[in-house]
Motif scaffolding. Structure first.
Motif, PDB file in Angstrom:
ATOM      1  N   ARG A  60       6.319 -11.955  11.827  1.00  0.00           N
ATOM      2  CA  ARG A  60       6.348 -13.215  12.571  1.00  0.00           C
ATOM      3  C   ARG A  60       5.663 -13.046  13.915  1.00  0.00           C
ATOM      4  O   ARG A  60       4.884 -13.881  14.344  1.00  0.00           O
ATOM      5  N   ALA A  61       5.943 -11.906  14.566  1.00  0.00           N
ATOM      6  CA  ALA A  61       5.331 -11.651  15.876  1.00  0.00           C
ATOM      7  C   ALA A  61       3.811 -11.541  15.738  1.00  0.00           C
ATOM      8  O   ALA A  61       3.070 -12.081  16.569  1.00  0.00           O
ATOM      9  N   ARG A  62       3.360 -10.861  14.687  1.00  0.00           N
ATOM     10  CA  ARG A  62       1.908 -10.749  14.467  1.00  0.00           C
ATOM     11  C   ARG A  62       1.298 -12.117  14.178  1.00  0.00           C
ATOM     12  O   ARG A  62       0.205 -12.430  14.658  1.00  0.00           O
ATOM     13  N   ALA A  63       1.996 -12.947  13.408  1.00  0.00           N
ATOM     14  CA  ALA A  63       1.487 -14.283  13.101  1.00  0.00           C
ATOM     15  C   ALA A  63       1.385 -15.125  14.370  1.00  0.00           C
ATOM     16  O   ALA A  63       0.399 -15.838  14.574  1.00  0.00           O
ATOM     17  N   GLU A  64       2.391 -15.033  15.232  1.00  0.00           N
ATOM     18  CA  GLU A  64       2.352 -15.787  16.492  1.00  0.00           C
ATOM     19  C   GLU A  64       1.224 -15.292  17.392  1.00  0.00           C
ATOM     20  O   GLU A  64       0.535 -16.084  18.028  1.00  0.00           O
ATOM     21  N   GLN A  65       1.021 -13.971  17.437  1.00  0.00           N
ATOM     22  CA  GLN A  65      -0.075 -13.412  18.227  1.00  0.00           C
ATOM     23  C   GLN A  65      -1.419 -13.902  17.682  1.00  0.00           C
ATOM     24  O   GLN A  65      -2.314 -14.260  18.439  1.00  0.00           O
ATOM     25  N   HIS A  66      -1.538 -13.922  16.357  1.00  0.00           N
ATOM     26  CA  HIS A  66      -2.765 -14.404  15.721  1.00  0.00           C
ATOM     27  C   HIS A  66      -3.015 -15.867  16.100  1.00  0.00           C
ATOM     28  O   HIS A  66      -4.154 -16.245  16.406  1.00  0.00           O
ATOM     29  N   GLU A  67      -1.969 -16.686  16.107  1.00  0.00           N
ATOM     30  CA  GLU A  67      -2.108 -18.094  16.492  1.00  0.00           C
ATOM     31  C   GLU A  67      -2.526 -18.240  17.952  1.00  0.00           C
ATOM     32  O   GLU A  67      -3.344 -19.089  18.291  1.00  0.00           O
ATOM     33  N   ARG A  68      -1.957 -17.394  18.839  1.00  0.00           N
ATOM     34  CA  ARG A  68      -2.357 -17.438  20.261  1.00  0.00           C
ATOM     35  C   ARG A  68      -3.827 -17.057  20.416  1.00  0.00           C
ATOM     36  O   ARG A  68      -4.565 -17.682  21.185  1.00  0.00           O
ATOM     37  N   GLU A  69      -4.259 -16.034  19.679  1.00  0.00           N
ATOM     38  CA  GLU A  69      -5.661 -15.616  19.753  1.00  0.00           C
ATOM     39  C   GLU A  69      -6.585 -16.690  19.193  1.00  0.00           C
ATOM     40  O   GLU A  69      -7.659 -16.939  19.739  1.00  0.00           O
ATOM     41  N   LYS A  70      -6.151 -17.325  18.111  1.00  0.00           N
ATOM     42  CA  LYS A  70      -6.936 -18.407  17.510  1.00  0.00           C
ATOM     43  C   LYS A  70      -7.093 -19.563  18.500  1.00  0.00           C
ATOM     44  O   LYS A  70      -8.188 -20.116  18.659  1.00  0.00           O
ATOM     45  N   ALA A  71      -6.011 -19.925  19.204  1.00  0.00           N
ATOM     46  CA  ALA A  71      -6.069 -20.997  20.201  1.00  0.00           C
ATOM     47  C   ALA A  71      -6.991 -20.616  21.360  1.00  0.00           C
ATOM     48  O   ALA A  71      -7.752 -21.460  21.852  1.00  0.00           O
ATOM     49  N   ALA A  72      -6.938 -19.355  21.776  1.00  0.00           N
ATOM     50  CA  ALA A  72      -7.809 -18.894  22.869  1.00  0.00           C
ATOM     51  C   ALA A  72      -9.278 -18.963  22.442  1.00  0.00           C
ATOM     52  O   ALA A  72     -10.138 -19.395  23.226  1.00  0.00           O
ATOM     53  N   ARG A  73      -9.564 -18.547  21.195  1.00  0.00           N
ATOM     54  CA  ARG A  73     -10.954 -18.622  20.699  1.00  0.00           C
ATOM     55  C   ARG A  73     -11.424 -20.072  20.645  1.00  0.00           C
ATOM     56  O   ARG A  73     -12.571 -20.381  20.977  1.00  0.00           O
ATOM     57  N   ARG A  74     -10.528 -20.970  20.232  1.00  0.00           N
ATOM     58  CA  ARG A  74     -10.873 -22.394  20.176  1.00  0.00           C
ATOM     59  C   ARG A  74     -11.205 -22.921  21.567  1.00  0.00           C
ATOM     60  O   ARG A  74     -12.191 -23.637  21.764  1.00  0.00           O
ATOM     61  N   LYS A  75     -10.397 -22.553  22.558  1.00  0.00           N
ATOM     62  CA  LYS A  75     -10.648 -23.000  23.935  1.00  0.00           C
ATOM     63  C   LYS A  75     -11.971 -22.457  24.456  1.00  0.00           C
ATOM     64  O   LYS A  75     -12.725 -23.168  25.114  1.00  0.00           O
ATOM     65  N   LEU A  76     -12.253 -21.176  24.159  1.00  0.00           N
ATOM     66  CA  LEU A  76     -13.534 -20.605  24.595  1.00  0.00           C
ATOM     67  C   LEU A  76     -14.705 -21.319  23.925  1.00  0.00           C
ATOM     68  O   LEU A  76     -15.739 -21.555  24.546  1.00  0.00           O
ATOM     69  N   GLY A  77     -14.525 -21.682  22.660  1.00  0.00           N
ATOM     70  CA  GLY A  77     -15.564 -22.432  21.956  1.00  0.00           C
ATOM     71  C   GLY A  77     -15.809 -23.786  22.595  1.00  0.00           C
ATOM     72  O   GLY A  77     -16.959 -24.220  22.726  1.00  0.00           O
ATOM     73  N   LEU A  78     -14.737 -24.455  23.011  1.00  0.00           N
ATOM     74  CA  LEU A  78     -14.881 -25.744  23.681  1.00  0.00           C
ATOM     75  C   LEU A  78     -15.589 -25.591  25.023  1.00  0.00           C
ATOM     76  O   LEU A  78     -16.398 -26.436  25.410  1.00  0.00           O
TER      77      LEU A  78
END
Length: 126
Positions: A60-78
């Motif tokens: 669960r912790a790894r999944a949450e970390q993956h989601e945080r990283e995914k959101a950060a990549r999305r923000k950088l893309g924007l």
């Protein structure tokens, strides 16, 4: 003075119990010692339930970390998209992009005074 004891009964899959008992035994622990250690850990992290969840549910912790990283990549893309749109707008407007880069607050203030008051404010540049 002795402290009161409590008993815990748990239902486990038989194979999980067998493999868990073997692992605990090779670590030099009994199931009771392991349960006491788990309860001690839980009590020590009572004020940080998220930390306890991370320890007990690492997937669960790894999944949450993956989601945080995914959101950060999305923000950088924007941000990249915004920068590209800015560059396109500057080119289409005939604005030299390097000159259109942001400036500091003080420089913006000096430029605003100069635009409004002209040469009267030349003392600002000194």
């Amino acid at each position: 003075m002795t402290t009161a004891s409590a008993q815990i009964n748990v239902r486990l899959d038989a194979n999980l119990k067998r493999t868990g008992d073997a692992a605990l035994s090779s670590a030099g622990m009994t199931p009771s010692q392991a349960v006491r250690a788990l309860w001690q850990l839980a009590a020590s992290l009572a004020d940080r339930p998220g930390a306890l969840q991370d320890i007990l549910s690492p997937d669960r912790a790894r999944a949450e970390q993956h989601e945080r990283e995914k959101a950060a990549r999305r923000k950088l893309g924007l941000i990249d998209q915004g920068s590209q749109l800015f560059a396109i707008a500057c080119r289409e407007s005939g604005i030299d992009v390097p000159k259109a880069q942001s400036t500091g607050d003080e420089e913006l203030k000096r430029n605003a005074y100069a635009d409004r008051y002209g040469e009267e404010m030349s003392w600002l540049y000194e």
